[in-house]
Design a protein around this motif. Structure first.
Motif, short mmCIF file in Angstrom:
data_model
loop_
_atom_site.label_atom_id
_atom_site.label_comp_id
_atom_site.label_asym_id
_atom_site.label_seq_id
_atom_site.Cartn_x
_atom_site.Cartn_y
_atom_site.Cartn_z
N ASP A 12 0.83 -1.20 0.00
CA ASP A 12 0.00 0.00 0.00
C ASP A 12 0.86 1.25 0.00
OD1 ASP A 12 -2.50 1.45 0.13
OD2 ASP A 12 -2.01 1.86 2.23
N MET A 13 1.92 1.26 0.79
CA MET A 13 2.83 2.41 0.82
C MET A 13 3.47 2.61 -0.55
SD MET A 13 4.82 1.95 4.39
CE MET A 13 3.94 1.76 5.93
N LYS A 14 3.92 1.54 -1.15
CA LYS A 14 4.55 1.62 -2.47
C LYS A 14 3.54 2.09 -3.52
CE LYS A 14 7.73 -2.08 -1.29
NZ LYS A 14 8.07 -3.49 -1.54
N ASN A 15 2.30 1.59 -3.43
CA ASN A 15 1.27 1.99 -4.38
C ASN A 15 0.97 3.49 -4.29
OD1 ASN A 15 1.06 -0.62 -5.32
ND2 ASN A 15 -0.76 -1.10 -4.12
N ARG A 16 0.99 4.03 -3.08
CA ARG A 16 0.77 5.47 -2.91
C ARG A 16 1.83 6.26 -3.67
NH1 ARG A 16 -2.40 7.19 1.59
NH2 ARG A 16 -3.43 5.42 2.57
N LEU A 17 3.07 5.83 -3.55
CA LEU A 17 4.15 6.55 -4.24
C LEU A 17 4.11 6.32 -5.75
CD1 LEU A 17 7.05 6.13 -1.70
CD2 LEU A 17 5.63 8.13 -2.13
N ARG A 19 1.37 6.13 -7.43
CA ARG A 19 0.35 7.08 -7.90
C ARG A 19 0.95 8.47 -8.03
NH1 ARG A 19 -3.01 3.77 -4.73
NH2 ARG A 19 -2.88 5.11 -2.89
N VAL A 20 1.78 8.86 -7.06
CA VAL A 20 2.43 10.17 -7.15
C VAL A 20 3.34 10.21 -8.38
CG1 VAL A 20 4.07 11.74 -6.04
CG2 VAL A 20 2.33 10.59 -4.66
N GLU A 21 4.07 9.13 -8.59
CA GLU A 21 4.93 9.04 -9.77
C GLU A 21 4.12 9.23 -11.04
OE1 GLU A 21 8.29 5.92 -11.42
OE2 GLU A 21 6.49 5.09 -10.50
N GLY A 22 2.95 8.60 -11.11
CA GLY A 22 2.08 8.75 -12.27
C GLY A 22 1.60 10.18 -12.43
N GLN A 23 1.30 10.84 -11.31
CA GLN A 23 0.88 12.24 -11.38
C GLN A 23 2.00 13.12 -11.93
OE1 GLN A 23 -0.46 12.43 -7.18
NE2 GLN A 23 -2.31 13.40 -8.01
N ILE A 24 3.22 12.88 -11.49
CA ILE A 24 4.36 13.66 -11.97
C ILE A 24 4.58 13.43 -13.46
CG2 ILE A 24 6.86 14.02 -11.76
CD1 ILE A 24 5.19 15.20 -9.44
N ARG A 25 4.46 12.19 -13.90
CA ARG A 25 4.57 11.91 -15.33
C ARG A 25 3.50 12.65 -16.12
NH1 ARG A 25 5.32 5.75 -14.69
NH2 ARG A 25 7.52 5.62 -14.22
N GLY A 26 2.29 12.69 -15.54
CA GLY A 26 1.21 13.42 -16.17
C GLY A 26 1.52 14.91 -16.29
N ALA A 50 -0.61 14.58 -2.44
CA ALA A 50 -0.51 13.13 -2.39
C ALA A 50 0.80 12.70 -1.72
CB ALA A 50 -0.60 12.53 -3.79
N MET A 51 1.87 13.42 -1.99
CA MET A 51 3.16 13.13 -1.35
C MET A 51 3.07 13.38 0.15
SD MET A 51 6.26 12.05 -1.86
CE MET A 51 6.77 12.39 -3.51
N ASP A 52 2.45 14.48 0.55
CA ASP A 52 2.28 14.78 1.97
C ASP A 52 1.47 13.68 2.66
OD1 ASP A 52 3.73 17.13 1.80
OD2 ASP A 52 1.94 18.42 1.66
N ARG A 53 0.42 13.21 2.01
CA ARG A 53 -0.38 12.12 2.59
C ARG A 53 0.44 10.84 2.69
NH1 ARG A 53 -4.09 14.43 -0.84
NH2 ARG A 53 -3.94 12.72 -2.31
N ALA A 54 1.27 10.57 1.69
CA ALA A 54 2.12 9.37 1.73
C ALA A 54 3.11 9.46 2.89
CB ALA A 54 2.86 9.20 0.40
N ILE A 55 3.70 10.62 3.09
CA ILE A 55 4.63 10.81 4.20
C ILE A 55 3.92 10.57 5.53
CG2 ILE A 55 5.96 12.56 5.48
CD1 ILE A 55 6.66 13.78 2.68
#
Length: 93
Positions: A12-17, A19-26, A50-55
């Protein structure tokens, strides 16, 4: 002062990041397509949130794990562990 660390990161932690990676690519794609500044900034803000929530999620899970481990080992260091977690959150801002 012993430092407590989580040695595993859940999927779940990895999946959150991811998603952030996908947002940055977008965002990069939007820039390549010369999208408007407002749209780019909106997406960057969403990625930052999203990064703040992941942290926060990782720190919270780490805090929970560390307090449980300390309790199981008979250590009464919950206050120290909580303080370390707060410091991690403060540094991330």
């Amino acid at each position: 002062m012993e430092e407590y660390e989580m040695h595993e990161y859940s999927q779940d932690m990895k999946n959150r990041l991811k998603r952030v990676e996908g947002q940055i690519r977008g965002v990069l794609k939007m820039m390549d397509e010369d999208k408007g500044c407002k749209d780019v900034i909106t997406q960057l803000s969403a990625a930052r949130s999203a990064m703040d929530r992941a942290i926060a999620y990782i720190v919270a899970r780490n805090l929970e794990t560390c307090i449980r481990e300390a309790d199981e080992n008979g250590n009464d260091e919950a206050d120290q562990i909580i303080q370390e977690a707060v410091q991690m959150l403060v540094k991330s801002r």
